[in-house]
Design a protein around this motif. Sequence first.
Motif, PDB file in Angstrom:
ATOM      1  N   ALA A   1       7.083   0.128  -2.969  1.00 52.03           N
ATOM      2  CA  ALA A   1       6.464   1.060  -2.946  1.00 52.03           C
ATOM      3  C   ALA A   1       5.714   0.377  -1.177  1.00 52.03           C
ATOM      4  O   ALA A   1       5.101   1.782  -0.220  1.00 52.03           O
ATOM      5  CB  ALA A   1       5.058   0.808  -3.587  1.00 52.03           C
ATOM      6  N   LEU A   2       6.395  -0.757  -0.611  1.00 51.92           N
ATOM      7  CA  LEU A   2       5.475  -1.303   0.173  1.00 51.92           C
ATOM      8  C   LEU A   2       7.271  -0.965   1.683  1.00 51.92           C
ATOM      9  O   LEU A   2       7.345  -2.003   2.714  1.00 51.92           O
ATOM     10  CB  LEU A   2       5.615  -2.416   0.071  1.00 51.92           C
TER      11      LEU A   2
ATOM     12  N   GLU B   1      -1.053  -0.798  -8.715  1.00 49.41           N
ATOM     13  CA  GLU B   1      -0.549  -0.374  -8.111  1.00 49.41           C
ATOM     14  C   GLU B   1      -1.398  -1.238  -7.129  1.00 49.41           C
ATOM     15  O   GLU B   1      -0.885  -0.306  -6.228  1.00 49.41           O
ATOM     16  CB  GLU B   1      -0.220   1.037  -8.266  1.00 49.41           C
TER      17      GLU B   1
ATOM     18  N   TRP C   1      -0.279  -2.900  -4.296  1.00 46.99           N
ATOM     19  CA  TRP C   1       1.399  -3.618  -4.269  1.00 46.99           C
ATOM     20  C   TRP C   1       0.839  -5.178  -3.570  1.00 46.99           C
ATOM     21  O   TRP C   1       1.569  -5.792  -3.393  1.00 46.99           O
ATOM     22  CB  TRP C   1       1.558  -2.949  -3.789  1.00 46.99           C
TER      23      TRP C   1
ATOM     24  N   TYR D   1       2.451 -12.888  -6.257  1.00 48.41           N
ATOM     25  CA  TYR D   1       3.637 -13.371  -7.224  1.00 48.41           C
ATOM     26  C   TYR D   1       4.903 -14.685  -7.231  1.00 48.41           C
ATOM     27  O   TYR D   1       5.049 -14.925  -8.048  1.00 48.41           O
ATOM     28  CB  TYR D   1       5.016 -11.390  -7.109  1.00 48.41           C
TER      29      TYR D   1
ATOM     30  N   ARG E   1       8.627  -2.836  -7.857  1.00 49.08           N
ATOM     31  CA  ARG E   1       7.496  -1.451  -7.375  1.00 49.08           C
ATOM     32  C   ARG E   1       6.891  -1.739  -6.588  1.00 49.08           C
ATOM     33  O   ARG E   1       6.683  -0.717  -5.381  1.00 49.08           O
ATOM     34  CB  ARG E   1       7.512  -1.079  -8.812  1.00 49.08           C
ATOM     35  N   ALA E   2       6.657  -3.154  -6.654  1.00 42.43           N
ATOM     36  CA  ALA E   2       5.917  -3.373  -5.211  1.00 42.43           C
ATOM     37  C   ALA E   2       6.645  -3.316  -4.147  1.00 42.43           C
ATOM     38  O   ALA E   2       6.630  -2.389  -2.650  1.00 42.43           O
ATOM     39  CB  ALA E   2       5.684  -4.578  -5.499  1.00 42.43           C
ATOM     40  N   GLU E   3       7.728  -3.289  -4.302  1.00 35.98           N
ATOM     41  CA  GLU E   3       9.031  -4.127  -2.957  1.00 35.98           C
ATOM     42  C   GLU E   3       8.952  -2.487  -2.334  1.00 35.98           C
ATOM     43  O   GLU E   3       9.248  -2.409  -1.329  1.00 35.98           O
ATOM     44  CB  GLU E   3      10.136  -4.526  -2.620  1.00 35.98           C
TER      45      GLU E   3
ATOM     46  N   TYR F   1      -0.126  -8.047  -5.028  1.00 35.44           N
ATOM     47  CA  TYR F   1       1.084  -8.730  -6.108  1.00 35.44           C
ATOM     48  C   TYR F   1       1.727  -9.217  -4.960  1.00 35.44           C
ATOM     49  O   TYR F   1       1.816  -9.783  -5.624  1.00 35.44           O
ATOM     50  CB  TYR F   1       1.659  -6.754  -6.588  1.00 35.44           C
ATOM     51  N   ARG F   2       2.128  -8.828  -3.909  1.00 34.74           N
ATOM     52  CA  ARG F   2       3.444  -8.865  -3.452  1.00 34.74           C
ATOM     53  C   ARG F   2       3.451 -10.768  -3.085  1.00 34.74           C
ATOM     54  O   ARG F   2       3.926 -11.069  -3.182  1.00 34.74           O
ATOM     55  CB  ARG F   2       3.678  -8.465  -2.161  1.00 34.74           C
TER      56      ARG F   2
ATOM     57  N   TYR G   1       7.455  -5.431 -12.084  1.00 37.32           N
ATOM     58  CA  TYR G   1       6.491  -4.850 -11.028  1.00 37.32           C
ATOM     59  C   TYR G   1       6.785  -5.199  -9.864  1.00 37.32           C
ATOM     60  O   TYR G   1       6.487  -4.455  -8.356  1.00 37.32           O
ATOM     61  CB  TYR G   1       4.931  -5.511 -11.636  1.00 37.32           C
TER      62      TYR G   1
ATOM     63  N   GLY H   1      -0.462  -5.196 -11.181  1.00 39.74           N
ATOM     64  CA  GLY H   1       0.259  -3.868 -10.636  1.00 39.74           C
ATOM     65  C   GLY H   1      -0.135  -2.522 -11.702  1.00 39.74           C
ATOM     66  O   GLY H   1       0.761  -1.614 -10.875  1.00 39.74           O
TER      67      GLY H   1
END
Length: 632
Positions: free
Chosen positions: A131-132, A102, A104, A111, A127-129, A107-108, A124, A99
Amino acid sequence: MLRIIALVLLAALAPTTWAAPGDAAVVKAQQAYAARKPADLERAANEVPATHVLAPYVAFWQLMSTRNTEDARIADFLARYPETRMAEALRADWLKTLGAREAWAAYRTEYPRLMRPDTAHQCYAYRAEWALGDRRRQREAVALWFTGRDLPSVCTPLFEQLAAAGLISEADAWRRLRLALEAGNPGVARAVAQLLPEAQRPASALLEQAGADPARLLGARALDPSRRADREILLYAFEQLARRDTAQAEPALARWAPRLDADTLKTAWARLATWAARRHEAAALPWFARAGAAALDDFQREWWARAALRAGDWQALQQAIGSMGGATRIQPTWRYWQARALLAAGRRVEATPIFLELSREHHYYGQLAQEELGPIVGPPSGSTKIDADELVRVGRHPGIVRAFALHELGLRGDAALEWNWAIQGFSDPQLLAAAELARRAEWYDRAINTAERTRELHDFELRFLAPYRELAQRAARENEIDEAWMFGLIRQESRFVSGARSRVGASGLMQIMPATARWIADRLGIRGFHPDELQDPAQNIRFGTYYLKHVQTSLDGSPVLATAAYNAGPSRAQRWRDAAPMEAAIYIESIPFSETRDYVKKVMSNAMYYAARFGQPSVLLKDRLGTVPGRG
């Protein structure tokens, strides 16, 4: 080293003990990891055989101690030890690294495999969602905002994105600002205020004065209640003044009342009433009436109910409980007192089903409810037969093996965490088998805590173990106190861990503070006493029992007052009394400290189970609690 594995388990035998090659190196590795000395950790790791049962822990410590570990090495460990506590802790740490970078997409992907995400992980993830390009969980992301607590800094970019998108409004900012001030976090309130237009923000100087000198601020009338910011500062000032002295807060609120709108005024009365109730002041009930149920949150409604109990106002008690939210109202506490209020109103037909449902639950309120139903059967004390094959199967469980190995090496914190992780999905037979293994290893706190987790099958002898009984019986006789009560207190204090130490310095089976121990030693004529002696079970029980008898004698012989005093101090237990005698269950329910309130209930409930186990004459819990004499 202790090895509780199937190959050495027989149902009737205790675990076998021996030392394994590499044990000392494992301990060195853990010490180096705790001290953040990676070079020492590497040297110790090289001395641990790859076949050692704790070799995975050493590898885990190595990965956790290096911030620049390659993702591939971490992924390899997670694949080799899936669904273990080590994997969960490593994954949690790795995700925060991803995270922060970044990363992402990675991370996704990872997670969803984390079983127990904390708030930082959640921020996080959102935020990943974002960003994507995934906006499906925006409502869940906004829900994180509504708290009075300080949130991790990694959540700030998320909230900035949500605010910029119009998903966190000015009304939402005001709501969280109030939550922060209610929680006593003015720093959070100031940070939240940055989302408001500059002209609308609370003045930092006035906010600071409201916390430091609320009486002066309220007397100066420097605030304009027509402004939202000043109304929030006013409410915060009333809260802070009521916390110090409700006798000062009440006339201050009366002076401001003509200038306040109805909602603000009711909210202020709710805050004053709650602090008055926590101090057992007679003004609490009329102040709650001024506030009205709609202005209260559930924490305040609970104190409204306690004030009604202290005043003997069963009708107000029913009103308070009825106004609680569903999640609060169904708690055993309020189901029991609702039924008592119905009884007081002569409505036994309505009260009986509530008592009946509660009586099937194994806790303080279940015992009290059972006694309200008529003829009493003693507390359950039987032993569920544990299958020998189940003992063997549980003894082979890798997490259980690792937990015992850690425990035997003195790595108690890791051992308890490993144990709790291992048993989290166990069935009742597995839980009882694990508890029995812990009992045989004299790991009493794990045995008790594990036996308490069962849902349908119960073993009350495992739940209420009685080690050190010969020492305890002698001390109970010498001090003329009830052995069952004493065991109930020890179980609550330490779960029979003789080396237990609290964060404030209390130690041993009965968790005695060093200063108290020195006072006891002086009273007993013991010279040259050192607090380290409290680790000895015999000395600890001797001292603790002497002190327990002392506070009981000084508090009119009441075991309830003595139990409260043992936890919170004699002066507080004395201060919480009323001028007139009071039903002890009401005294307990109105103890201002939640920790002490829960402690007294559990100690007195424990005593009932121990009395049954020891074959003492049957006594109702209500009789055991008795009446708390008036202060006069």
